[in-house]
Design a protein around this motif. Structure first.
Motif, PDB file in Angstrom:
ATOM      1  N   SER A 180       4.938  -8.875  -0.966  1.00 44.33           N
ATOM      2  CA  SER A 180       5.148  -8.508   0.437  1.00 44.33           C
ATOM      3  C   SER A 180       6.054  -9.476   1.185  1.00 44.33           C
ATOM      4  O   SER A 180       6.967  -9.054   1.905  1.00 44.33           O
TER       5      SER A 180
ATOM      6  N   ARG B 158       0.816  -1.216   0.000  1.00 44.08           N
ATOM      7  CA  ARG B 158       0.000   0.000   0.000  1.00 44.08           C
ATOM      8  C   ARG B 158       0.854   1.274   0.000  1.00 44.08           C
ATOM      9  O   ARG B 158       0.367   2.349  -0.367  1.00 44.08           O
TER      10      ARG B 158
ATOM     11  N   ASN C 274       0.280 -10.559  -4.487  1.00 42.38           N
ATOM     12  CA  ASN C 274       0.353  -9.717  -3.300  1.00 42.38           C
ATOM     13  C   ASN C 274       1.255 -10.340  -2.228  1.00 42.38           C
ATOM     14  O   ASN C 274       2.076  -9.656  -1.621  1.00 42.38           O
TER      15      ASN C 274
ATOM     16  N   HIS D 138      -3.407  -3.337  -2.174  1.00 42.03           N
ATOM     17  CA  HIS D 138      -2.894  -4.670  -2.476  1.00 42.03           C
ATOM     18  C   HIS D 138      -2.893  -4.878  -3.981  1.00 42.03           C
ATOM     19  O   HIS D 138      -3.380  -4.018  -4.739  1.00 42.03           O
TER      20      HIS D 138
ATOM     21  N   GLU E  63      -4.028 -12.617  -4.995  1.00 37.38           N
ATOM     22  CA  GLU E  63      -3.437 -13.075  -3.741  1.00 37.38           C
ATOM     23  C   GLU E  63      -1.992 -13.540  -3.924  1.00 37.38           C
ATOM     24  O   GLU E  63      -1.116 -13.193  -3.118  1.00 37.38           O
TER      25      GLU E  63
ATOM     26  N   VAL F 191      -4.840  -7.283   2.793  1.00 33.57           N
ATOM     27  CA  VAL F 191      -3.739  -6.394   3.143  1.00 33.57           C
ATOM     28  C   VAL F 191      -2.826  -7.033   4.174  1.00 33.57           C
ATOM     29  O   VAL F 191      -1.602  -6.878   4.130  1.00 33.57           O
TER      30      VAL F 191
END
Length: 416
Positions: A325, A301, A321, A314, A318, A378
């Motif tokens: 991260s 973010r 993301n 995001h 999935e 997130v």
């Protein structure tokens, strides 16, 4: 003077999940002028609930249940620990904020873990499902009563009560309500109530126009209903009710789809999946620069590609993301969590006393995987980790025995 305090663990479980669900509109109703204070208030609630549940351990130590946690549950712990490690190098705007969010999520998981140990898991789980359903029903009522729309069509507030958040909550609650509708010992009055609640939730889901949640919920519901093996009359009733709800929303749905297909993004919204393909391209390019370790928990973010008119929190996928991260390590852990969870579902479905839990567990998994194609979380997985842990605890009850032919061991929640 000695004071005796009696607390029903199932009541705490219900309250925890009920309050967890209504968090989504706390900022919308009370803290629009100061969202940071709203976030702080919600986190304070997490801390209070966790502290209260921890305080119950000495009182109920004698009745703590023995749960042989499956591999998937242990992998959730590893996943959280790895998320904590990545906070050290996170590209999030504030390392303390990332740690704050991680602690908040961890407290929810801790509460579920303790509640599962302190009470009879059948009762705890069914009380939790009721909390999810009724809490989400309150969210639906608030959203419908507010009458706000985002983009002229989607119900909700784009900043404080996002349509995507509403849609996701509705979908999960709908699947949970199907559990009560599918019980083998029907109570007509209760079944009518659960059916009415499900109708409201479906209507709200459709009004939110959350495409990923709608598709995921309908696919998961279809899988669930097929596994429930409802009788012909019950199937017809369910289909008629669903058709009625869709008919009520048909005008809005057709108008929105027409706008989406022919006007949004110059008529290219469908081809780019509402611009997601551009987000994925940019995200993949950044992943290639740091594929193993990722950019750290909560980093997208603040550091991810911002190529839309609104802030992207995001990657809208999935896998991408998690990779962005938590790196390849996070991706491997995510894959293993979902895989071992599925194996637990398969194993539990072979035991008569665990079949209904396994059916719900599979439906939630299907929904999460479908939604995860175009959405992400997130702070964790699309499948909420506290809910996944609850389902794992529930699906491992009596998993050491209880062959499918043992029809005398009907679980307690079938009485509701």
């Amino acid at each position: 003077m000695r004071i005796n305090i009696t607390v029903k663990i199932e009541s705490i479980a219900f309250l925890f999940w009920f309050l967890t669900c209504i968090r989504s509109f706390i900022i919308y109703l009370f803290f629009q002028d100061n969202p940071s204070m709203g976030t702080l208030a919600i986190s304070f609630f997490n801390l209070v609930i966790a502290g209260f549940v921890l305080a119950l351990i000495p009182l109920y130590r004698h009745r703590m249940q023995s749960i042989k946690w499956p591999i998937a549950a242990r992998l959730i712990l590893v996943f959280m620990l790895w998320s904590l490690v990545t906070v050290y190098w996170t590209f999030a705007g504030s390392r303390s904020t990332a740690f704050f969010y991680l602690v908040s999520t961890s407290l929810d998981i801790l509460v579920v873990f303790i509640l599962a140990k302190l009470g009879e898991i059948d009762i705890i789980a069914t009380s939790s499902l009721r909390g999810i359903i009724l809490g989400t029903l309150v969210v639906a009522v608030v959203a419908l009563a507010a009458g706000e729309t985002s983009g002229g069509y989607r119900m909700g507030n784009a900043e404080f009560l996002h349509p995507t958040t509403i849609a996701s909550q509705m979908a999960i609650a709908i699947l949970c309500s199907l559990y009560f509708l599918g019980q083998k010992r029907p109570d007509t009055r209760k079944r009518i109530i659960w059916c009415a609640i499900a109708i409201i939730l479906v209507f709200t889901l459709l009004r939110s126009l959350g495409k990923a949640s709608i598709i995921g919920c309908f696919v998961a519901s279809a899988v669930y209903l097929l596994r429930l093996r409802l009788r012909g009359r019950e199937t017809v009733v369910v289909l008629v009710l669903l058709a009625g709800v869709v008919a009520l929303s048909y005008g809005l749905l057709s108008e929105y789809l027409g706008e989406y297909l022919y006007n949004t993004q110059g008529g290219e919204a469908l081809e780019s999946i509402s611009g997601r393909t551009y987000i994925w391209d940019q995200t993949w390019e950044m992943i290639g620069k740091n594929p193993i370790w990722g950019y750290g928990f909560l980093s997208f973010r603040d550091y991810g590609p911002q190529i839309a008119d609104v802030r992207l929190v995001h990657a809208h996928n999935e896998l991408l993301n998690i990779w962005f991260s938590l790196g390849a390590v996070g991706v491997i852990l995510t894959f293993l969590i979902y895989l071992t969870y599925y194996f637990q579902v398969r194993y539990s479905s072979r035991l008569f006393t665990l079949r209904s839990q396994a059916d719900l567990g599979l439906a939630l998994l299907v929904y999460s995987l479908v939604r995860g194609i175009t959405e992400a979380s997130v702070t964790g997985l699309v499948y909420p980790l506290p809910l996944m842990l609850l389902m794992l605890a529930w699906m491992t009850r009596e998993s050491q025995g209880a062959p499918m032919e043992d029809f005398s061991a009907i679980h307690d929640c079938a009485k509701t």
